[in-house]
Design an enzyme around this catalytic site. Structure first.
Site, short mmCIF file in Angstrom:
data_model
loop_
_atom_site.label_atom_id
_atom_site.label_comp_id
_atom_site.label_asym_id
_atom_site.label_seq_id
_atom_site.Cartn_x
_atom_site.Cartn_y
_atom_site.Cartn_z
N THR A 140 28.12 65.03 55.94
CA THR A 140 27.80 64.00 54.95
C THR A 140 28.62 62.76 55.30
O THR A 140 29.85 62.82 55.28
CB THR A 140 28.16 64.46 53.52
OG1 THR A 140 29.50 64.93 53.50
CG2 THR A 140 27.23 65.57 53.07
N GLU A 168 24.96 69.46 39.18
CA GLU A 168 26.02 70.27 38.57
C GLU A 168 26.12 71.66 39.22
O GLU A 168 27.21 72.22 39.34
CB GLU A 168 25.79 70.41 37.07
CG GLU A 168 25.78 69.08 36.30
CD GLU A 168 27.02 68.22 36.52
OE1 GLU A 168 28.07 68.75 36.92
OE2 GLU A 168 26.92 67.00 36.30
N LEU A 192 26.15 62.54 32.13
CA LEU A 192 24.88 63.25 32.13
C LEU A 192 25.10 64.76 32.02
O LEU A 192 24.29 65.48 31.45
CB LEU A 192 24.11 62.96 33.42
CG LEU A 192 23.85 61.50 33.77
CD1 LEU A 192 23.03 61.42 35.05
CD2 LEU A 192 23.16 60.78 32.64
N ASP A 238 34.94 64.67 51.18
CA ASP A 238 34.22 65.71 50.44
C ASP A 238 34.27 67.07 51.15
O ASP A 238 33.60 68.01 50.75
CB ASP A 238 32.77 65.31 50.14
CG ASP A 238 31.90 65.32 51.40
OD1 ASP A 238 32.45 65.42 52.52
OD2 ASP A 238 30.67 65.23 51.25
N VAL A 279 33.03 68.10 53.81
CA VAL A 279 31.81 68.51 54.50
C VAL A 279 31.62 67.56 55.67
O VAL A 279 31.64 66.34 55.50
CB VAL A 279 30.59 68.44 53.55
CG1 VAL A 279 29.31 68.74 54.31
CG2 VAL A 279 30.76 69.42 52.39
N HIS A 330 28.38 71.25 42.07
CA HIS A 330 29.80 71.34 41.69
C HIS A 330 30.21 72.78 41.42
O HIS A 330 31.29 73.23 41.82
CB HIS A 330 30.07 70.51 40.44
CG HIS A 330 30.13 69.04 40.67
ND1 HIS A 330 30.86 68.47 41.70
CD2 HIS A 330 29.56 68.00 40.00
CE1 HIS A 330 30.73 67.15 41.65
NE2 HIS A 330 29.93 66.84 40.63
N THR A 342 19.93 66.38 37.45
CA THR A 342 21.31 66.51 36.95
C THR A 342 21.78 67.96 37.09
O THR A 342 22.91 68.22 37.50
CB THR A 342 21.41 66.05 35.48
OG1 THR A 342 21.01 64.68 35.41
CG2 THR A 342 22.83 66.19 34.95
ZN LIG Z 1 29.35 65.05 39.83
#
Ligand SMILES: [Zn+2]
Length: 198
Positions: A107, A81, A40, A102, A104, A84, A77
């Protein structure tokens, strides 16, 4: 419409039919176009070893903003991103139940990605998973939140890895914008979008 390839990153170069980045110290560049590799979108992260003029992220045109795409038509999406771009990882990390998957704390640890519209609760790695997080792979309609820990990690990334963005005049009015009806979105967005309509 020209197609672009993730591995080549050719959407980011005008000589390859794409568009060159605006100064990546001052702008978060978003490239929108036809991506052929089935993703995506994709993004660099702050520690990625790529040229300065390739920092930013790419989103397939079908999934950018509001679209008629059945699963990914609500613009999430780009939110994923941006996560990221500001150093967030997927909740499943490297794909196991390692506690640091991750980086964190708030989470819950997930074993793998979720897709579609899962029904709460979903469990893996002996936790109730936060599949509704922007950094998972669920449909846009099920993707609703960052955790406080993720927000803190993004602020840290801005301060440590991308400090010049905070001094950017990108929220001001670029010299080339003269139409009054364009002033509002330009002033309200830190992001600048070199659209690619090919
Ligand atoms: Zn991703």
């Amino acid at each position: 419409m020209t197609s672009f390839f993730t591995a080549l990153d050719n959407i980011k170069r005008s000589e390859d039919g794409g568009a060159d980045a605006w100064d990546t110290d001052s702008y978060l560049n978003i490239w929108v176009g036809r991506i052929t590799t089935g993703v995506l979108g994709y993004s660099d992260n702050p520690t990625a070893n790529i040229p300065d003029d390739e920092h930013g992220f790419v989103v397939g045109f079908q999934y950018f903003g509001e679209s008629d795409h059945e699963n990914y038509g609500m613009g999430k999406t780009a939110v994923h991103e941006i996560g990221h771009y500001l150093n967030l990882k997927h909740p499943w990390g490297s794909g196991n139940c390692d506690a640091a998957n991750d980086w964190v704390n708030d989470t819950p640890i997930s074993e793998d990605a979720y897709y579609g519209n899962p029904v709460h609760p979903q469990n893996s790695c002996e936790t109730v998973d936060m599949f509704m997080n922007y950094m998972d792979y669920v449909d846009d309609s099920s993707m609703v939140m960052f955790s406080q820990g993720q927000v803190d990690r993004m602020h840290y990334a801005l301060d440590i890895f991308r400090p010049t963005l905070q001094e950017s005049n990108g929220c001001g009015v670029p010299y080339l914008v003269t139409q009054p009806d364009l002033l509002m979105p330009v002033q309200s967005l830190l992001l600048t979008v070199p659209y690619i309509w090919i």
